[in-house]
Structures are given as C-alpha cells and as structure tokens.
Motif scaffolding. Structure first.
Motif, short mmCIF file in Angstrom:
data_model
loop_
_atom_site.label_atom_id
_atom_site.label_comp_id
_atom_site.label_asym_id
_atom_site.label_seq_id
_atom_site.Cartn_x
_atom_site.Cartn_y
_atom_site.Cartn_z
N GLY A 68 15.30 28.90 66.68
CA GLY A 68 16.03 28.82 67.95
C GLY A 68 15.07 28.95 69.12
N ALA A 75 16.94 29.81 61.71
CA ALA A 75 18.26 29.40 61.26
C ALA A 75 18.18 28.79 59.87
N THR A 78 20.62 23.10 60.85
CA THR A 78 21.20 22.58 62.10
C THR A 78 22.51 21.89 61.74
N ILE A 179 22.22 26.25 64.07
CA ILE A 179 22.10 25.78 65.46
C ILE A 179 22.87 24.47 65.59
N CYS A 183 23.71 22.04 71.24
CA CYS A 183 23.65 23.28 72.02
C CYS A 183 22.49 23.20 73.01
N GLN A 186 19.87 25.72 72.40
CA GLN A 186 19.33 25.77 71.04
C GLN A 186 19.33 27.21 70.54
N LYS A 187 20.53 27.82 70.68
CA LYS A 187 20.74 29.22 70.32
C LYS A 187 21.22 29.32 68.88
N VAL A 188 20.67 30.26 68.13
CA VAL A 188 21.11 30.48 66.76
C VAL A 188 22.48 31.16 66.79
N HIS A 189 23.45 30.54 66.11
CA HIS A 189 24.79 31.09 65.93
C HIS A 189 24.89 31.66 64.51
#
Length: 211
Positions: A68, A75, A78, A179, A183, A186-189
């Motif tokens: 991220g 992550a 994607t 990710i 986004c 490019q934030k890790v969820h």
C-alpha cells in the motif's frame, strides 16, 4: 474433471504414488504435494504449476509484493472489477437514512475511516438502506453543473465484490488484506472472505485499520 487435474501432465505414470493423475489431483492440498510429480518440475509445465498454486491459494514463486502506498503495509491481493463492470461492487450503509435513494441515483458520501469523498452509482438496494454501488469518481466531479447527485454523508462500507487481479486467491473464512485497484490512496483494506468462485471474491466486515 477438476481444475487441478486439467493442469497435471496426464501421463498416469504412477510416479507420484497414485495410479492416475485424477487420484493425485484429489490428494493435492499444498504446494509441497506437487513435488511428488517429477514432470511438474520441467520447464514446459511451469505455467501449469503457477496456475495450480493460485488455485490452492499458495504463494507463487517470483510474485512481487503488493504494498500500500499510504501505509506501506503488504496486501494479499489487489481487487479488480467483476467482468464487464466499471469498478468493484461495494455495499454501503449511510448513518443518515433520511435521504430517499433509488437505483440509478448518483451518491456523494465519505466512507468511515477514509478522508476521500466518493461518488458512486446505485445499482441495487435492499431493505435497511443498504446500497450496492459502482464508483464513478472522486472530488473532481464537483464544479460540473450537469452532474447531479444526492449527498448521504458518512457511510459504513459493508462489503466488496470483485476479482483477484494480482496476488493469492483467498479461501472462504480467511481474513485478508487487499487493495481495491481504483482506490485513490492505494490503502490496504481488510475483511473476511465469505465467497470465492474462481477469481471472484466477496469480502465482508470491511475495515481500513489493518492490525
């Protein structure tokens, strides 16, 4: 015929300890199990081995790490849109449910825990003010007088539906870090996988905090 069986050499030679490749395919559970077949180490079966590893949810040798941009976290994969769709599907729920929302409406909102305002088109709705949406753009939509939207304020993001584009295919019940390709940060969820069909996955219990 299973997907793994289709990717095996098909020689039915017995070198793996099984009479047929079909029996060996049923046995395979981990990447280590593949070493029982001497033919899978050959260069002409390299692509098949990688496909089997993906089906097993195992790490493919040589895969680049997915990092991220904002948080520098790694992550698992994607997430890309489903076939012929413009973005991943998101299920959202506004804290303020007083706004009347219909399928086809464009919504402006901010996901809880995200500093970026989102715009999305409603493609489905269910009782309890849960809306399934496609992303249609961030803040750059503002200033266009022809662009009409309904402002629903702060929202919980309940689920994502999309396709694993790069990385390992998860298993149902697995907690994952991912990710969404679109986004902006490019934030890790993170979330829990509740459905897997090929490369298509559904992830619920979405969180922007990755522990």
């Amino acid at each position: 015929m299973s997907e793994i069986e289709k990717l095996l050499p098909g020689y039915n030679c017995g070198s793996c300890g099984f009479r047929q490749c079909r029996d060996f395919a049923s046995y395979i559970k981990t990447a280590e199990d593949l070493h029982k077949c001497p033919f899978l180490s050959r260069e002409n079966f390299k692509d098949n081995v990688e496909k089997i590893l993906i089906l097993l949810g195992a790490e493919v040798p040589g895969d680049e790490k997915i990092i991220g941009i904002i948080d520098g976290l790694e992550a698992d994969f994607t997430l890309a849109p489903l076939k012929d769709e413009c973005s991943c599907r998101e299920d959202i729920h506004p804290f303020d449910t007083s706004v009347e929302v219909e399928v086809g409406d464009i919504l402006r909102y901010r996901p809880l825990g995200c500093p970026v305002t989102h715009f999305a088109k409603v493609i489905d709705k269910t009782p309890g003010a849960i809306y399934t949406v496609h992303m249609v753009g961030p803040l750059h939509r503002l200033g266009n007088d022809d662009f009409k939207f309904k402002d629903i304020g702060l929202c919980m993001i309940l689920a994502f539906d999309g396709k694993v584009a790069k990385g390992k295919i998860p298993k149902v019940g697995q907690t994952v870090k991912f990710i969404p390709e679109y986004c902006m940060m490019q934030k890790v969820h993170s979330g829990m996988v509740v459905g897997v069909e090929g490369r298509n996955v559904r992830i619920e219990a979405i969180d922007l905090k990755v522990w």
